[in-house]
Structure formats: structure tokens, C-alpha cells
Design a protein around this motif. Structure first.
Motif, short mmCIF file in Angstrom:
data_model
loop_
_atom_site.label_atom_id
_atom_site.label_comp_id
_atom_site.label_asym_id
_atom_site.label_seq_id
_atom_site.Cartn_x
_atom_site.Cartn_y
_atom_site.Cartn_z
N CYS A 199 0.81 -1.23 0.00
CA CYS A 199 0.00 0.00 0.00
C CYS A 199 0.84 1.27 0.00
O CYS A 199 0.44 2.27 -0.60
CB CYS A 199 -0.93 0.02 1.20
N SER A 226 1.62 0.50 6.39
CA SER A 226 1.13 0.28 5.03
C SER A 226 2.13 -0.50 4.18
O SER A 226 1.77 -1.00 3.12
CB SER A 226 0.78 1.61 4.35
N LEU A 260 0.73 -4.08 4.13
CA LEU A 260 -0.60 -4.29 3.56
C LEU A 260 -0.47 -4.27 2.05
O LEU A 260 0.22 -3.41 1.50
CB LEU A 260 -1.56 -3.18 4.02
N CYS A 267 -1.97 -4.39 -2.01
CA CYS A 267 -3.04 -3.98 -2.92
C CYS A 267 -3.61 -5.18 -3.66
O CYS A 267 -3.01 -6.26 -3.69
CB CYS A 267 -2.51 -2.95 -3.91
N ALA A 268 -4.75 -4.97 -4.29
CA ALA A 268 -5.45 -6.05 -4.99
C ALA A 268 -4.76 -6.45 -6.28
O ALA A 268 -4.98 -7.55 -6.78
CB ALA A 268 -6.89 -5.63 -5.29
N CYS A 319 -0.98 -0.47 -7.27
CA CYS A 319 -2.01 0.00 -6.35
C CYS A 319 -2.88 1.06 -7.02
O CYS A 319 -2.38 1.91 -7.76
CB CYS A 319 -1.38 0.57 -5.09
N ASP A 364 -8.17 0.24 -3.91
CA ASP A 364 -7.48 -0.18 -2.69
C ASP A 364 -7.72 0.75 -1.50
O ASP A 364 -7.05 0.63 -0.48
CB ASP A 364 -5.98 -0.30 -2.97
N ASP A 395 -10.08 0.96 0.87
CA ASP A 395 -10.40 0.32 2.15
C ASP A 395 -9.22 -0.46 2.71
O ASP A 395 -9.03 -0.52 3.92
CB ASP A 395 -11.61 -0.60 2.01
N THR A 396 -8.44 -1.06 1.85
CA THR A 396 -7.29 -1.86 2.29
C THR A 396 -6.16 -0.97 2.78
O THR A 396 -5.52 -1.28 3.79
CB THR A 396 -6.77 -2.72 1.12
N CYS A 397 -5.92 0.13 2.11
CA CYS A 397 -4.72 0.93 2.34
C CYS A 397 -4.92 2.20 3.16
O CYS A 397 -3.94 2.72 3.72
CB CYS A 397 -4.11 1.33 0.99
#
Length: 149
Positions: free
Chosen positions: A72, A88, A91, A93-94, A98, A103, A105-107
Motif C-alpha cells: 500500500c 502500510s 498491507l 493492494c489487490a 495499487c 485499494d 479500504d485496504t490501504c
């Protein structure tokens, strides 16, 4: 390291994550380049290299380094009103690159609105449309960003 009779300092650089290292030997990182020997499916070893950063993961694709994920913090920054989550760099990315929307919500976590900052000196006021640079406002850090007028 002993280089022709004199000592040379070696700066250790972080190796990228991922499963590639399970089938690698003679690996080294020089700047943003990773050099290694990877084992192919036929068990032969092949020398290869890749451009890397501290935020990516790689796999061994039959003797070739393939990027599989990016962390992230490779985003650099989140969309307005958001800040990178703590840690980060751990974590992912999809996708390989990124995307600040995909991304989010994830990052990223929501940033605190500037109107929570109480240190603006008149005639300045907190920017009603602005955001602090963190999940909580920090007067020392955010006054120059949030106080307008």
C-alpha cells in the motif's frame, strides 16, 4: 568486505518479499536491481534480474522473476480525506499496481477534518473543506495545512 586489500563498507538492502526466494540462490540487491539465480521447472538454474522496490512481492515463474503484489505505501498518498494506514508497507493492494480507488479500504483510513483543529490564529479559521494530514489532527503538523484566511 575486503576489496583488493582495503575494506569497503557494504550497505545491506532489503530484499523484496514473495516466494521467489524459495527457489533462488546467489541473490543480491544493488540499488533498485535484484540479481539472482532461479531454478526452472526442469531443475536447471538460470541467472535473472528485475527492477525492484521495497514495496513489492515476487514469484519464480519458471526462472523469471514476476511481480505478484505491491504494498500500500507504494501509493504514496491516498485520496483527499484519507491517509495511509499505519504499517502500510505490510498491507498489499489487490493488483500489481495499487489503485487509490480500488485499494482505498485496504490501504487508507479517514483523515480528521480540519474543523477539529483549534489552533488557528484570527483572522485565520480552520478550512471547512480541508483535512488534517493524519487520522487525528496534530496542531504542530496541521496548522499550515488547515488554517486559511
Amino acid at each position: 568486505e575486503n576489496a583488493a586489500g582495503s575494506f569497503r563498507s557494504i550497505i545491506s538492502m532489503r530484499l523484496p518479499g514473495g516466494s521467489w526466494i524459495d527457489t533462488a540462490r546467489n541473490f543480491r540487491r544493488e540499488g533498485n536491481m535484484l540479481y539472482t539465480d532461479l531454478r526452472r521447472r526442469d531443475f536447471a538454474w538460470v541467472s535473472t534480474y528485475a527492477l525492484v522496490d521495497d514495496y513489492s512481492r515476487f514469484s519464480n515463474d519458471n526462472g523469471q522473476l514476476r511481480q505478484t503484489e505491491s504494498a500500500c505505501n507504494s501509493l504514496g498518498a491516498c485520496a483527499k480525506g484519507f491517509v495511509l494506514k499505519p504499517h502500510s508497507d505490510t498491507l498489499f493492494c489487490a493488483d500489481l499496481v495499487c489503485d487509490p480507488v480500488v485499494d482505498l479500504d485496504t490501504c487508507c483510513n479517514p483523515a480528521m477534518p480540519c474543523d477539529n483543529l483549534t489552533v488557528c490564529i484570527l483572522p485565520q479559521i480552520p478550512d471547512p473543506n480541508g483535512f488534517c494530514l493524519g487520522e487525528e489532527c496534530d496542531p504542530a503538523r496541521d496548522a499550515s495545512v488547515c488554517c486559511i484566511g
